[in-house]
Scaffold this active site. Structure first.
Site, PDB file in Angstrom:
ATOM      1  N   CYS A 223       0.816  -1.232   0.000  1.00 33.93           N
ATOM      2  CA  CYS A 223       0.000   0.000   0.000  1.00 33.93           C
ATOM      3  C   CYS A 223       0.842   1.272   0.000  1.00 33.93           C
ATOM      4  CB  CYS A 223      -0.947  -0.013   1.186  1.00 33.93           C
ATOM      5  SG  CYS A 223      -0.223  -0.653   2.694  1.00 33.93           S
TER       6      CYS A 223
ATOM      7  N   HIS B 138      -3.245   6.285   4.297  1.00 29.80           N
ATOM      8  CA  HIS B 138      -1.814   6.419   4.586  1.00 29.80           C
ATOM      9  C   HIS B 138      -1.337   7.791   4.094  1.00 29.80           C
ATOM     10  CE1 HIS B 138      -1.798   2.297   5.646  1.00 29.80           C
ATOM     11  NE2 HIS B 138      -1.007   1.790   4.719  1.00 29.80           N
TER      12      HIS B 138
HETATM   13  N1  LIG Z   1      -4.967  -3.632   4.341  1.00 28.84           N
HETATM   14  C1  LIG Z   1      -4.151  -3.075   3.469  1.00 28.84           C
HETATM   15  O1  LIG Z   1      -3.993  -1.830   3.396  1.00 28.84           O
HETATM   16  C2  LIG Z   1      -3.415  -3.919   2.497  1.00 28.84           C
HETATM   17  C3  LIG Z   1      -2.730  -3.298   1.489  1.00 28.84           C
HETATM   18  C4  LIG Z   1      -2.021  -4.051   0.569  1.00 28.84           C
HETATM   19  C5  LIG Z   1      -2.048  -5.422   0.690  1.00 28.84           C
HETATM   20  N2  LIG Z   1      -2.729  -6.029   1.691  1.00 28.84           N
HETATM   21  C6  LIG Z   1      -2.717  -7.493   1.737  1.00 28.84           C
HETATM   22  O2  LIG Z   1      -3.993  -7.992   1.414  1.00 28.84           O
HETATM   23  C7  LIG Z   1      -4.225  -9.224   2.098  1.00 28.84           C
HETATM   24  C8  LIG Z   1      -5.507  -9.125   2.911  1.00 28.84           C
HETATM   25  O3  LIG Z   1      -5.377  -8.070   3.857  1.00 28.84           O
HETATM   26  P1  LIG Z   1      -6.616  -7.523   4.717  1.00 28.84           P
HETATM   27  O4  LIG Z   1      -6.144  -6.247   5.290  1.00 28.84           O
HETATM   28  O5  LIG Z   1      -7.866  -7.557   3.919  1.00 28.84           O
HETATM   29  O6  LIG Z   1      -6.714  -8.662   5.867  1.00 28.84           O
HETATM   30  P2  LIG Z   1      -7.943  -9.046   6.790  1.00 28.84           P
HETATM   31  O7  LIG Z   1      -8.879  -7.902   6.955  1.00 28.84           O
HETATM   32  O8  LIG Z   1      -7.360  -9.665   8.001  1.00 28.84           O
HETATM   33  O9  LIG Z   1      -8.726 -10.188   5.936  1.00 28.84           O
HETATM   34  C9  LIG Z   1      -8.130 -11.424   5.631  1.00 28.84           C
HETATM   35  C10 LIG Z   1      -9.032 -12.233   4.710  1.00 28.84           C
HETATM   36  O10 LIG Z   1      -8.354 -13.434   4.346  1.00 28.84           O
HETATM   37  C11 LIG Z   1      -9.169 -14.552   4.672  1.00 28.84           C
HETATM   38  N3  LIG Z   1      -8.317 -15.689   5.042  1.00 28.84           N
HETATM   39  C12 LIG Z   1      -7.304 -15.708   5.922  1.00 28.84           C
HETATM   40  N4  LIG Z   1      -6.745 -16.944   5.978  1.00 28.84           N
HETATM   41  C13 LIG Z   1      -7.459 -17.716   5.121  1.00 28.84           C
HETATM   42  C14 LIG Z   1      -7.419 -19.096   4.734  1.00 28.84           C
HETATM   43  N5  LIG Z   1      -6.494 -19.936   5.228  1.00 28.84           N
HETATM   44  N6  LIG Z   1      -8.297 -19.521   3.804  1.00 28.84           N
HETATM   45  C15 LIG Z   1      -9.221 -18.703   3.290  1.00 28.84           C
HETATM   46  N7  LIG Z   1      -9.333 -17.400   3.620  1.00 28.84           N
HETATM   47  C16 LIG Z   1      -8.462 -16.913   4.527  1.00 28.84           C
HETATM   48  C17 LIG Z   1     -10.036 -14.075   5.820  1.00 28.84           C
HETATM   49  O11 LIG Z   1     -11.168 -14.890   5.901  1.00 28.84           O
HETATM   50  P3  LIG Z   1     -11.894 -15.165   7.330  1.00 28.84           P
HETATM   51  O12 LIG Z   1     -12.784 -13.959   7.570  1.00 28.84           O
HETATM   52  O13 LIG Z   1     -12.674 -16.398   7.039  1.00 28.84           O
HETATM   53  O14 LIG Z   1     -10.845 -15.330   8.345  1.00 28.84           O
HETATM   54  C18 LIG Z   1     -10.350 -12.660   5.356  1.00 28.84           C
HETATM   55  O15 LIG Z   1     -11.358 -12.697   4.363  1.00 28.84           O
HETATM   56  C19 LIG Z   1      -2.950  -9.475   2.932  1.00 28.84           C
HETATM   57  O16 LIG Z   1      -2.068 -10.284   2.200  1.00 28.84           O
HETATM   58  C20 LIG Z   1      -2.381  -8.085   3.097  1.00 28.84           C
HETATM   59  O17 LIG Z   1      -0.999  -8.098   3.316  1.00 28.84           O
HETATM   60  C21 LIG Z   1      -3.433  -5.309   2.598  1.00 28.84           C
END
Ligand SMILES: NC(=O)c1ccc[n+]([C@@H]2O[C@H](COP(=O)([O-])OP(=O)(O)OC[C@H]3O[C@@H](n4cnc5c(N)ncnc54)[C@H](OP(=O)(O)O)[C@@H]3O)[C@@H](O)[C@H]2O)c1
Length: 340
Positions: free
Chosen positions: A130, A243
Site C-alpha cells: 500500500c 496512509h
Molecule cells: N490492508 C491493506 O492496506 C493492504 C494493502 C495491501 C495489501 N494487503 C494485503 O492484502 C491481504 C488481505 O489483507 P486484509 O487487510 O484484507 O486482511 P484481513 O482484513 O485480516 O482479511 C483477511 C481475509 O483473508 C481470509 N483468510 C485468511 N486466511 C485464510 C485461509 N487460510 N483460507 C481462506 N481465507 C483466509 C479471511 O477470511 P476469514 O474472515 O474467514 O478469516 C479474510 O477474508 C494481505 O495479504 C495483506 O498483506 C493489505
C-alpha cells in the site's frame, strides 16, 4: 459478455473493498464467487445492491473462472494461488508473496501497464504494498520529466493496513482509555497504538530497517526504475483509514515546483490540492473512500540542488490494495482477455 470473477478473502478489509470497487466501476461480471476460510462459511457480504454468501476457499474449483482477486495473507496465497493459476484462472494477488519474483509482473497501472503481458509466465500478477502504490503514482510522472536520483520518505500508515484485527485494536484500546476497567494490551501492534505512534511496520531486517521499508525500496525499483535510490521510515499512526507520506525527491535535472504541480495535475490517478493557506492540503480522513492519490505541500527543497518535497495521501484499502487490483483486472481485460 463479461468475466467469471472470484474474490478470495471477501470477508476481509481488502476483499470487501474489492467488492465495492468492482460494483462502483461496473466491472463486466457474468458470475462472481466470494471466498473466505471455512470459519466464515456462509457469511454474507455486499456487492452493489446484492448480498452474496461466502464459500470455502479450500474446496473451491477454479476451473473455468477467468480471474481471481486474492486478498488473503501470504500463507493462504502460497497454498491456493498456484492451484487457481494451474486451473487457468489468472491470479491478481495482494499479498507480498510474489512481488519480488522476477517472472511475476508487479503492476501499478498508471506506471507500468506494459508489464501486464508478463502475466503469462505464471498466470499470476502481483499488487504492490500500500505505501509503495500511492508513492509511485506520484513519482512516475516526475521521473519521466526530470529523472529521480533519490527519494527519502517517511510514512504515517493507518491501522487498516494491518487488516481488520488492526482496526479492532485501535478501537478497543481507545475505548479502554476512557473506561480503564478493561485492559487491551498490544497484540497486532508492538506497542499501544491508541494515542501513540509506532516506528515499526513488519519485522526487522538485518540492516536495522523493517520489511515494510525494504518493500518500498525494492518495489519502487521494480515498478518505476531500478536506478532510483529510496530510503524509507515507516510509522504506524492511530488513523483508521488512509496512509500519508512526506516525500523528499532529488532529481538529476532542476524541476520547478510550479511545473511539478502542473505535471501532477495532469497525471493519471492524482488529485493536487495545494493551497498555501491553513487547511489547504489533504489529510487522511478526507481521502478515505476516494479513488485518487492526493498530493499537497509541493515545494522546492533548497538544501539540495534539484530537490522537491511533497505530501502524499491515499486510501490504503483502495489505491493501496483493492482499487489497484481492480485496475489490474481492467487492464487484463482490456489488453489480454478482451471480453466484456
Ligand atoms: N490492508 C491493506 O492496506 C493492504 C494493502 C495491501 C495489501 N494487503 C494485503 O492484502 C491481504 C488481505 O489483507 P486484509 O487487510 O484484507 O486482511 P484481513 O482484513 O485480516 O482479511 C483477511 C481475509 O483473508 C481470509 N483468510 C485468511 N486466511 C485464510 C485461509 N487460510 N483460507 C481462506 N481465507 C483466509 C479471511 O477470511 P476469514 O474472515 O474467514 O478469516 C479474510 O477474508 C494481505 O495479504 C495483506 O498483506 C493489505
Amino acid at each position: 459478455m463479461g468475466y467469471r470473477v472470484v474474490v478470495v478473502g471477501a470477508t476481509g478489509n481488502v476483499g470487501r473493498e474489492m467488492l465495492n470497487i468492482l460494483a462502483e466501476r461496473q466491472f463486466p461480471i457474468d458470475e462472481l464467487a466470494v471466498l473466505a476460510s471455512r470459519r466464515s462459511l456462509g457469511t454474507e457480504v455486499s456487492f452493489g445492491d446484492k448480498t452474496l454468501t461466502t464459500k470455502d476457499l479450500d474446496t473451491f474449483d477454479f476451473t473455468g473462472w477467468d480471474m481471481a482477486l486474492f486478498a488473503v495473507g501470504s500463507e493462504a496465497t502460497k497454498v491456493y494461488a498456484p492451484k487457481a493459476a494451474a486451473a487457468g484462472c489468472v491470479v491478481i494477488d495482494n499479498s507480498s508473496l510474489y512481488r519480488y519474483d522476477p517472472a511475476i509482473p508487479l503492476i501499478v497501472p498508471e506506471c507500468n501497464p506494459e508489464a501486464i503481458h508478463d502475466y503469462k509466465n505464471k498466470n499470476i500478477i502481483a499488487n504492490p504494498n500500500c505505501s509503495t502504490a500511492q508513492m509511485v503514482v506520484a513519482l512516475k510522472p516526475l521521473h519521466d520529466r526530470a529523472k529521480i536520483k533519490r527519494v527519502v520518505v517517511s510514512t504515517y500508515q493507518s491501522v487498516s493496513g494491518a487488516g481488520k484485527e488492526g482496526m479492532d485494536e485501535l478501537w478497543d484500546q481507545t475505548k479502554a482509555i476512557y473506561n480503564p476497567t478493561t485492559e487491551v494490551p498490544p497484540n497486532k501492534f508492538q506497542k499501544q497504538i491508541a494515542f501513540n505512534v509506532i516506528p515499526q511496520i513488519d519485522v526487522f531486517m538485518e540492516d536495522g530497517s523493517t520489511k515494510e521499508e525494504w518493500k518500498m525500496v525494492v518495489e519502487t525499483k521494480k515498478i518505476v526504475d531500478p536506478s532510483i535510490k529510496v530510503t524509507a521510515t515507516c510509522v504506524r499512526v492511530p488513523v483508521f483509514v488512509g496512509h500519508s507520506e512526506a516525500v523528499n525527491i532529488e532529481f538529476e535535472e532542476f524541476l520547478d515546483e510550479d511545473e511539478a504541480r502542473d505535471i501532477l495535475r495532469e497525471a493519471p490517478g492524482i488529485m493536487v490540492i495545494d493551497k498555501r493557506e491553513p487547511g489547504g492540503y489533504v489529510s487522511p480522513i478526507e481521502c478515505a473512500g476516494d479513488f485518487a492519490t492526493f498530493i499537497s505541500r509541493i515545494r522546492q527543497d533548497s538544501t539540495i540542488e534539484n530537490g522537491l518535497n511533497l505530501w502524499c495521501v491515499s486510501d490504503n484499502l483502495r489505491k493501496g490494495a483493492a482499487l489497484n487490483a481492480v485496475q489490474i483486472a481492467e487492464l487484463l481485460g482490456r489488453e489480454v482477455l478482451k471480453k466484456g
